[in-house]
Design a protein around this motif. Structure first.
Motif, short mmCIF file in Angstrom:
data_model
loop_
_atom_site.label_atom_id
_atom_site.label_comp_id
_atom_site.label_asym_id
_atom_site.label_seq_id
_atom_site.Cartn_x
_atom_site.Cartn_y
_atom_site.Cartn_z
N GLU A 267 -25.09 42.62 -60.10
CA GLU A 267 -25.72 44.19 -60.07
C GLU A 267 -24.32 44.92 -59.95
O GLU A 267 -23.97 45.95 -60.72
N PHE A 268 -23.26 44.32 -59.47
CA PHE A 268 -21.98 44.74 -59.46
C PHE A 268 -21.31 44.43 -60.86
O PHE A 268 -20.47 45.66 -61.28
N ILE A 269 -21.45 43.29 -61.28
CA ILE A 269 -20.70 43.30 -62.72
C ILE A 269 -21.43 44.03 -63.54
O ILE A 269 -20.80 44.57 -64.57
N LYS A 270 -22.87 44.51 -63.58
CA LYS A 270 -23.49 45.43 -64.46
C LYS A 270 -22.79 46.77 -64.18
O LYS A 270 -22.46 47.55 -65.38
N GLU A 271 -22.73 47.01 -63.09
CA GLU A 271 -22.14 48.41 -62.61
C GLU A 271 -20.58 48.63 -63.30
O GLU A 271 -20.26 49.83 -63.88
N LEU A 272 -19.81 47.54 -63.13
CA LEU A 272 -18.36 47.38 -63.72
C LEU A 272 -18.67 47.86 -65.17
O LEU A 272 -17.82 48.57 -66.03
N ASP A 273 -19.54 47.16 -65.82
CA ASP A 273 -19.78 47.23 -67.29
C ASP A 273 -20.24 48.70 -67.69
O ASP A 273 -19.54 49.49 -68.68
N ASP A 274 -21.20 49.16 -66.82
CA ASP A 274 -21.51 50.56 -67.28
C ASP A 274 -20.66 51.52 -67.16
O ASP A 274 -20.58 52.67 -67.70
N LYS A 275 -19.61 51.43 -66.33
CA LYS A 275 -18.80 52.42 -66.14
C LYS A 275 -17.35 52.12 -67.04
O LYS A 275 -16.50 53.07 -66.96
N GLY A 276 -17.63 51.28 -67.72
CA GLY A 276 -16.44 50.73 -68.54
C GLY A 276 -15.02 50.46 -67.93
O GLY A 276 -13.99 50.55 -68.36
N TYR A 277 -15.31 49.67 -66.45
CA TYR A 277 -14.07 49.64 -65.81
C TYR A 277 -13.71 47.99 -66.15
O TYR A 277 -12.61 47.56 -65.91
N ASN A 278 -14.40 47.21 -66.61
CA ASN A 278 -14.38 45.68 -67.04
C ASN A 278 -14.31 45.34 -68.38
O ASN A 278 -15.30 45.62 -69.04
N PRO A 279 -13.36 44.79 -69.15
CA PRO A 279 -13.38 44.47 -70.45
C PRO A 279 -14.35 43.54 -70.89
O PRO A 279 -14.62 42.48 -69.82
N GLN A 280 -15.37 43.80 -71.66
CA GLN A 280 -16.69 42.88 -71.83
C GLN A 280 -15.99 41.37 -72.46
O GLN A 280 -15.23 41.03 -73.15
N VAL A 281 -16.88 40.51 -71.96
CA VAL A 281 -16.91 38.80 -72.59
C VAL A 281 -15.20 38.65 -72.39
O VAL A 281 -14.90 37.83 -73.21
N SER A 282 -14.51 39.04 -71.38
CA SER A 282 -13.17 38.64 -71.44
C SER A 282 -12.86 37.05 -71.03
O SER A 282 -13.98 36.80 -69.94
N LYS A 283 -11.99 36.39 -71.29
CA LYS A 283 -11.64 35.25 -70.63
C LYS A 283 -10.41 35.49 -69.86
O LYS A 283 -9.90 36.58 -69.78
N LEU A 284 -10.10 34.49 -69.01
CA LEU A 284 -8.93 34.89 -68.28
C LEU A 284 -7.67 34.87 -69.02
O LEU A 284 -6.88 35.91 -68.50
N LYS A 285 -7.39 34.47 -70.08
CA LYS A 285 -6.13 34.50 -70.77
C LYS A 285 -6.34 36.18 -71.49
O LYS A 285 -5.06 36.71 -71.45
N ASP A 286 -7.30 36.56 -71.84
CA ASP A 286 -7.29 38.14 -71.99
C ASP A 286 -7.08 39.11 -71.04
O ASP A 286 -6.31 40.20 -71.21
N LEU A 287 -7.51 38.61 -69.84
CA LEU A 287 -7.04 39.51 -68.73
C LEU A 287 -5.57 39.59 -68.28
O LEU A 287 -5.00 40.54 -67.92
N ARG A 288 -5.34 38.38 -68.43
CA ARG A 288 -3.86 38.06 -67.95
C ARG A 288 -3.09 38.80 -69.21
O ARG A 288 -1.85 39.68 -68.81
N ASN A 289 -3.23 38.97 -70.33
CA ASN A 289 -2.63 39.58 -71.13
C ASN A 289 -2.68 41.18 -71.06
O ASN A 289 -1.50 41.83 -71.00
N LEU A 290 -3.76 41.48 -70.82
CA LEU A 290 -4.26 43.17 -70.56
C LEU A 290 -3.23 43.36 -69.25
O LEU A 290 -2.58 44.43 -69.03
#
Length: 454
Positions: A267-290
């Protein structure tokens, strides 16, 4: 059991029967100790033959399967280990046997199929079930004294358990912790020294971070949680589930997801996505880059993930800070522990004793502290080293030190990698596919149950 595995098993029975017989003939007790010194000897005691130290009557070569000797930044450390250890123990040599990280586990099994069983493997906790099942790793309680093992953080040692027995000695470990960008906190009017401690607090500050832009106009994501289709993303999701007080597997490796914490996580994961707070389908390397580029306020990662951040932005130490994982629902912010771990075989008494000396040598402040400070940030498995400056003064480690007390493992099963990827599929189902959460969880239970055989 496949034909190939039957052949390997038969080979291993022959080899291990011989070696176990040799080992049982003259096994000696280790000297007792409360802590280890920089030289790898028990503190406050002089070790001699009369104290029970093994006497090497012939030269011994330790065959050490280690992928890290091929990786830039790690290679020098391991060459220095070889040089220093062989100078300290001139009758013992180290032979590195290596392959790329992604092929190391398969290569160890392949070598064994050809009759060459390595003495020591440096690898990840999820490798343990495969090596134990193939007879290529033995319980560390067969080799190390209870006193020595008691110096290791219990959560780290227990994370290597198979059927309640530890099969590894962690070199260093990390729960999934929360990294945050102090500069972005300040820009958003938040206290950089007071990160959120709960999911609710994080969601309160998230809008302020989401309102920021980088200097070149790129958006800032408040919070990153990896959901990409790789095993480590599933491990990270498990950590988040623990933080909500949930579970994924029971102690026997059976599916255990009918709990509030599991559902609340997605439910939390979905809320993050609905609000645009979390980059979709990201791997850790993508998050480290951001994160390195100043486009991510907070995210979950292991401590050594900082290397990826720092390789992109060498000034990252100036703005990075760590905090304990968030607590959500009825949870207490527990986290899944990850560790780079030593796993040893039994190739006879001399090989076992030499391998023990090598492990003990590495797990000393003199050898390990520079590694944790300059190569790969992580929490040492030996509790006596928890207060060394390499830990307490590290911006990557110090803020999340308390998380070691609540971190825990997961049942070590051969199918854990496939199971982890199913967890990422569930996360993608409720975000990318916008599937109803209850429906998505029921679909997950069917597919995961098939993987687990229950």
């Amino acid at each position: 059991m496949s034909k190939m595995k039957k052949v390997l098993a038969l080979l291993l029975i022959v080899v291990l029967t011989v070696s176990l017989g040799a080992c049982k003939s003259s096994k000696k007790e280790e000297p007792k100790a409360d802590v280890t010194t920089e030289d790898g000897e028990p503190a406050g005691e002089e070790v001699s033959e009369s104290d029970g130290e093994y006497e090497f009557t012939e030269p011994v070569t330790i065959k050490f399967a280690n992928y890290a000797v091929l990786e830039a930044g790690y290679d020098k450390f391991w060459e220095d280990v070889k040089k220093g250890f062989e100078e300290k123990y001139p009758n013992i040599k180290i032979e590195y046997m290596t392959a790329e990280y992604g092929q190391m586990l398969t290569q160890v099994v392949t070598w064994a199929g050809g009759g060459e069983i390595v003495d020591l493997v440096l690898g990840e906790i999820p490798w343990i079930p495969t090596l134990a099942d193939a007879g290529l790793a033995v319980p560390v309680t067969d080799a190390f004294s209870e006193d020595y093992l008691s110096q290791i953080y219990p959560s780290m040692l227990e994370a290597t358990n198979v059927d309640g027995v530890p099969y590894g000695i962690p070199m260093y470990a990390s729960p999934f912790v929360m990294f945050y960008n102090k500069d972005l906190f300040e820009q958003a009017g938040l206290d950089p020294n007071a990160p959120p401690t709960t999911v609710a607090e994080m969601m309160e500050v998230a809008p302020k971070l989401a309102a920021l832009k980088t200097a070149d106009g790129n958006p800032v994501y408040p919070f990153g949680m990896t959901t990409g289709s790789v095993s480590v993303s599933g491990s990270c999701l498990t950590s988040l589930i623990y933080g909500f007080g949930g579970s994924v597997l029971d102690a026997d490796g059976n599916l255990d997801v009918d709990n509030d914490g599991f559902k609340q996580t997605f439910e939390f994961i979905k809320e993050l996505d609905d609000k645009g707070y979390n980059p979709q389908v990201s791997k850790l390397k993508d998050l480290r880059n951001l994160f390195a580029l100043g486009q991510l306020g907070m995210y979950y990662d292991t401590s050594w993930g900082f290397n990826g951040v720092n390789s992109i932005n060498s000034t990252a130490k100036e703005f990075i800070a760590s905090a304990a994982p968030l607590s959500g629902g009825a949870g207490k912010g527990e986290s899944l522990i990850q560790a780079h771990t030593f796993m040893m075989a039994n190739n006879g008494e001399a090989q076992v004793e030499a391998t023990k000396l090598l492990i003990k040598y590495i797990l000393t402040e003199k050898v390990l502290a520079p590694y944790l400070q300059n190569v790969a940030p992580g929490y040492p498995s030996m509790s006596a080293l928890s207060e060394i400056p390499a830990i307490t003064e590290s911006p990557v480690l110090s803020g999340a030190l308390s998380s070691l007390n609540t971190a825990k493992g997961i049942a070590n099963i051969p199918a854990i990698n496939d199971f982890n990827i199913e967890l990422t599929s569930l996360a993608q189902a409720v975000t990318v596919d916008n599937k109803d959460i209850d429906t998505a969880i029921n679909d997950f239970k069917t597919s995961a149950g098939s993987i687990l055989g229950n």
